[in-house]
Write an enzyme that holds these catalytic residues in place. Structure first.
Site, PDB file in Angstrom:
ATOM      1  N   GLY A 184       0.798  -1.225   0.000  1.00 61.94           N
ATOM      2  CA  GLY A 184       0.000   0.000   0.000  1.00 61.94           C
ATOM      3  C   GLY A 184       0.831   1.275   0.000  1.00 61.94           C
ATOM      4  O   GLY A 184       1.850   1.352   0.660  1.00 61.94           O
ATOM      5  N   SER A 185       0.390   2.305  -0.697  1.00 65.93           N
ATOM      6  CA  SER A 185       1.220   3.483  -0.877  1.00 65.93           C
ATOM      7  C   SER A 185       0.448   4.619  -1.544  1.00 65.93           C
ATOM      8  O   SER A 185      -0.761   4.544  -1.721  1.00 65.93           O
ATOM      9  CB  SER A 185       2.439   3.110  -1.714  1.00 65.93           C
ATOM     10  OG  SER A 185       2.050   2.293  -2.801  1.00 65.93           O
ATOM     11  N   ARG A 186       1.195   5.671  -1.947  1.00 68.64           N
ATOM     12  CA  ARG A 186       0.571   6.828  -2.569  1.00 68.64           C
ATOM     13  C   ARG A 186       1.512   7.412  -3.619  1.00 68.64           C
ATOM     14  O   ARG A 186       2.729   7.338  -3.493  1.00 68.64           O
ATOM     15  CB  ARG A 186       0.284   7.887  -1.507  1.00 68.64           C
ATOM     16  CG  ARG A 186      -0.676   8.968  -1.947  1.00 68.64           C
ATOM     17  CD  ARG A 186      -0.937   9.931  -0.813  1.00 68.64           C
ATOM     18  NE  ARG A 186      -0.144  11.147  -0.937  1.00 68.64           N
ATOM     19  CZ  ARG A 186       0.100  11.986   0.068  1.00 68.64           C
ATOM     20  NH1 ARG A 186      -0.359  11.725   1.271  1.00 68.64           N
ATOM     21  NH2 ARG A 186       0.811  13.074  -0.134  1.00 68.64           N
TER      22      ARG A 186
END
Length: 215
Positions: A184-186
């Site tokens: 998960g990340s951005r």
């Protein structure tokens, strides 16, 4: 210019570069436990979760072919638009949150030359948290027909490794694969002053496909 691909190419799914350190041990463990489960009930109990984990890893590290869309700026990431924020210098930041279910290979938002790839150490709070501004990240700059374009890959609570695919000085095509964020990340992209945003908060994006700017 958009890439032309056959239907067979678009339907093909490969595994992301940079997945091996996580994927190979998981798949190997699942294979061994499955082989030994035929002779031992204990190994059968182990085989179920290890096989499920291996299947999850294969799904997470998928890297499907894409037919690259037309447009001045296209999304560098699969995910959901988390925020759209005007910046003091006239640019607009579009933040795209990537959940563990998304494809985590990022693509070049425009054609151009990579002028810098800077790794900045930091924390690992959830990428949807405001404090994620101080997370581990990689800051990219591209020299494009729209001028300098900045893109930032931000690690999340689980994403402990950002893997750039191309070094400084590389010429990239729009939609070309440029890096991977594990788990998960951005991804943030800064649109130049005068470029109108075509997406809205809550909208799903697809890397290489969703157009971010409006004519």
């Amino acid at each position: 210019m958009p890439h032309s691909q056959s239907s067979a190419q678009r339907g093909r799914v490969r595994l992301a570069r940079g997945a091996s350190p996580w994927l190979l041990p998981t798949v190997a463990t699942a294979a061994v436990s499955l082989a030994r489960s035929r002779r031992s009930g204990r190994w059968a109990a182990v085989a179920v979760p290890t096989t499920a984990l291996a299947a999850g890893m294969l799904w997470f590290f998928r890297d499907p072919e894409r037919e690259i869309a037309q447009g001045r700026v296209i999304s560098p990431a699969d995910g959901v638009v988390q925020s759209i924020m005007p910046w003091k210098d006239g640019r607009t930041r579009v933040a795209i949150f990537m959940s563990p279910l998304n494809v985590h290979v990022n693509r070049a938002p425009l054609a151009g030359t990579v002028t810098s790839v800077e790794h900045i150490p930091g924390g690992f709070v959830p990428a949807f948290n405001k404090e994620s501004e101080n997370n581990e990240r990689v800051v990219w700059h591209f020299d494009t027909e729209l001028g300098d374009i900045e893109m930032v890959q931000i690690a999340g609570a689980v994403a402990r490794r950002i893997v750039p695919y191309v070094p400084e000085g590389t010429k990239v095509e729009q939609g070309e694969r440029i890096g991977l964020i594990r788990f998960g990340s951005r991804v943030d992209i800064y649109l130049p002053e005068g470029v109108e945003v075509a997406v809205e908060v809550g909208q799903a994006t697809t890397a290489g496909v969703t157009r971010l700017d409006r004519d």
